[in-house]
Write an enzyme that holds these catalytic residues in place. Structure first.
Site, short mmCIF file in Angstrom:
data_model
loop_
_atom_site.label_atom_id
_atom_site.label_comp_id
_atom_site.label_asym_id
_atom_site.label_seq_id
_atom_site.Cartn_x
_atom_site.Cartn_y
_atom_site.Cartn_z
N HIS A 52 0.74 -1.09 -0.05
CA HIS A 52 0.03 -0.01 0.13
C HIS A 52 0.87 1.07 0.09
O HIS A 52 0.61 2.17 0.68
CB HIS A 52 -0.95 0.14 1.31
CG HIS A 52 -2.23 -0.93 1.22
ND1 HIS A 52 -3.11 -0.73 0.10
CD2 HIS A 52 -2.32 -2.07 1.76
CE1 HIS A 52 -4.05 -1.92 0.44
NE2 HIS A 52 -3.45 -2.40 1.23
N GLY A 150 -4.50 -12.18 -3.76
CA GLY A 150 -3.66 -11.19 -3.50
C GLY A 150 -2.30 -11.25 -4.29
O GLY A 150 -1.23 -10.79 -4.06
N SER A 153 -3.88 -11.90 -9.76
CA SER A 153 -4.52 -12.56 -10.91
C SER A 153 -5.27 -11.64 -11.74
O SER A 153 -5.15 -11.74 -13.08
CB SER A 153 -5.67 -13.79 -10.39
OG SER A 153 -6.63 -13.03 -9.41
N ASP A 197 1.63 -4.38 -9.64
CA ASP A 197 1.46 -5.37 -10.32
C ASP A 197 1.82 -5.64 -11.73
O ASP A 197 2.52 -6.60 -12.34
CB ASP A 197 -0.15 -5.88 -10.17
CG ASP A 197 -0.43 -5.74 -8.79
OD1 ASP A 197 0.30 -5.88 -7.86
OD2 ASP A 197 -1.88 -5.63 -8.54
N LYS A 241 -10.54 -6.68 -4.52
CA LYS A 241 -10.28 -5.12 -4.39
C LYS A 241 -11.24 -4.24 -5.11
O LYS A 241 -11.44 -3.27 -4.94
CB LYS A 241 -8.96 -4.89 -4.32
CG LYS A 241 -8.25 -4.78 -5.85
CD LYS A 241 -6.99 -4.29 -5.66
CE LYS A 241 -6.12 -4.37 -6.93
NZ LYS A 241 -4.67 -4.01 -7.06
#
Length: 474
Positions: A52, A150, A153, A197, A241
């Protein structure tokens, strides 16, 4: 076509031999009555430390894992996008490449195919592909990254879709450009992420974790201690999320805290929404930023009235310009806690990298301590843990493994640092007995899909398929 050099995604004519890829190509041929032209591959990722903080402008330290998203692709003979999944539990979808839209439902999160559409839309719109040049596609997806775990994906699907769409439209496959574009694409499903990511999906190198920094986007390969073994353990609690406002609320709270601090320091606060930009403007160290938070953000929570008064803005201005669509009903904001986590976590990343570079005798011990501190901060200050995640962390503590949640939180996975394979085996066996045996009916031998050791893998690739392996339409 961008297939040469370290700056571009490799385009390979040698196709790896594996059962999963063979099944994907067989399914493609059966479904579309023709062979795929190429396969786009993007890996999932695990973030070792730095949670984060990417959307606040601070470096993160992820590595690509063995689990991947594969997209088998061929041009269609119409103007349609035909999107299918080798797993029949995911319903197929098709739409017109010229007129499609991404309409995310108000509850439940995006459908699986909408992540594919994000990548297509990003390339077509952000790179201004002319209407006449837009190509329909046949797309078959195979993924073995556990969803909502997490391990990225959804972002791996978006990134693979961006890569496939760029390739079929003859766009240079520059890794940094595609990574940045892939991160931007997730705005189409309402996620306010920071780009970690997507960056690791393209910039990963086998055998190294990557320190990912921003403005400009860059990756620095960092060697880990030779005896370091990372174990990923799924908490069996899914965390999507994009399906709730939890993730975006944390992003909003960080932006609000940043703007409020900027205003208090008499800066142009509307133009400063990331902590890293505020820190640069002030010329402060991370320790000084932490002290600034403790000094200036004195309340444990702020309501909307507090925010309007301190920022000296109207309710409409606040709602429209300071919040996201799915956070406009939030009444309370925990600015101090979120800020403290970000600055302390950014400092932990710095310390972790320094340990890796200098490699003292107690490197792994010190790295484990930083990972434990990271989880405690995520649990207490950021409030994004889950009872199953905490349970796994508690089990790891009993044998001295350094464990923390990885990814957004609220479920998903932990990443654990073990000193050698024997410690990793001990940890996995302990989890099978003390956690998975109580959470699932799977036998211990079957829990390899939930808990496994991993090592840093390579980034995105394109596999060209030979004509001999393709089936022409009847």
């Amino acid at each position: 076509m961008g297939d040469k050099g370290d700056l571009c995604v490799p385009v390979l004519e040698t196709v790896p031999s594996c059962d999963r890829l063979s099944r994907l190509l067989e399914c493609f041929t059966n479904e579309f009555s023709r062979g795929a032209k190429f396969v786009a591959r993007c890996s999932g990722r695990v973030n070792i430390i730095g949670e984060h903080v990417d959307y606040c402008g601070y470096p993160v330290f992820p590595m690509a894992i063995e689990q991947t998203i594969l997209l088998a692709v061929a041009p269609s003979n119409d103007n349609l996008l035909h999107i299918k999944n080798v797993d029949n539990s995911f319903k197929p979808f098709k739409c017109n490449v010229h007129t499609f839209s991404i309409d995310v439902p108000s509850s439940g999160g995006p459908s699986w195919y909408q992540y594919v559409l994000c990548g297509v839309k990003g390339i077509l719109e952000d790179l201004n592909i002319n209407h006449d040049e837009r190509r329909g596609m046949l797309i078959m997806l195979s993924g073995n990254i556990p969803p909502a775990s997490g391990l990225s994906s959804s972002s791996a699907i978006v990134s693979a879709s961006v890569l496939a769409t760029a390739f079929i439209h003859n766009i240079t496959l520059n890794k940094q450009i595609l990574a940045t574009l892939s991160a931007e694409c997730e705005k189409f499903i309402g996620t306010q992420g920071g780009g970690m990511d997507q960056a690791i999906a393209y910039l990963a190198q086998e055998g190294c974790a990557q320190l990912i920094d921003w403005n400009p986007l860059r990756a620095t390969a960092i060697q880990l201690p030779p005896s370091a073994v990372f174990v990923i353990a799924n908490s069996l609690s899914e965390a999507n999320k994009a399906a709730t406002s939890d993730f975006n609320q944390r992003v909003v709270e960080c932006r609000l805290a940043c703007r409020l601090l900027a205003k208090q320091m008499k800066l142009n606060w509307r133009d400063i929404s990331r902590f890293s930009d505020l820190q640069k403007a002030l010329g402060y160290s991370l320790e000084e930023m932490e002290a600034l938070v403790n000094r200036n953000l004195t309340q444990l929570s702020y309501n909307r009235s507090d925010m309007l008064q301190m920022l000296e803005i109207s309710e409409d201005d606040f709602s429209e310009n300071m919040l996201t669509t799915n956070t406009r009903n939030i009444q309370m904001f925990k600015l101090k806690q979120r800020s403290l986590h970000v600055f302390q976590e950014a400092l932990r990343v710095e310390k972790f990298i320094e340990i890796a570079k200098t490699m003292p005798a107690d490197a792994i011990k010190r790295m484990k301590t930083l990972m434990r501190q990271s989880h405690e901060s995520l649990k207490i200050l950021y409030e994004c843990s889950h009872e199953n995640l905490d349970r796994i962390v508690d089990i790891s503590e009993s044998i001295g493994v350094g464990t923390r949640l990885t990814g957004a939180g609220w479920g998903g996975c932990v990443v654990a640092l073990c000193d050698g394979f024997e410690e990793s085996k001990c940890f996995i066996n302990l989890l099978q007995k003390q956690f998975y045996a109580k959470q699932t009916t799977s036998k211990p031998a079957d829990t390899g899909i939930h808990v496994f050791a991993t090592s840093p893998q390579r980034g995105a690739e394109i596999y060209l398929l030979s004509k001999a392996s393709q089936v022409d339409p009847k």
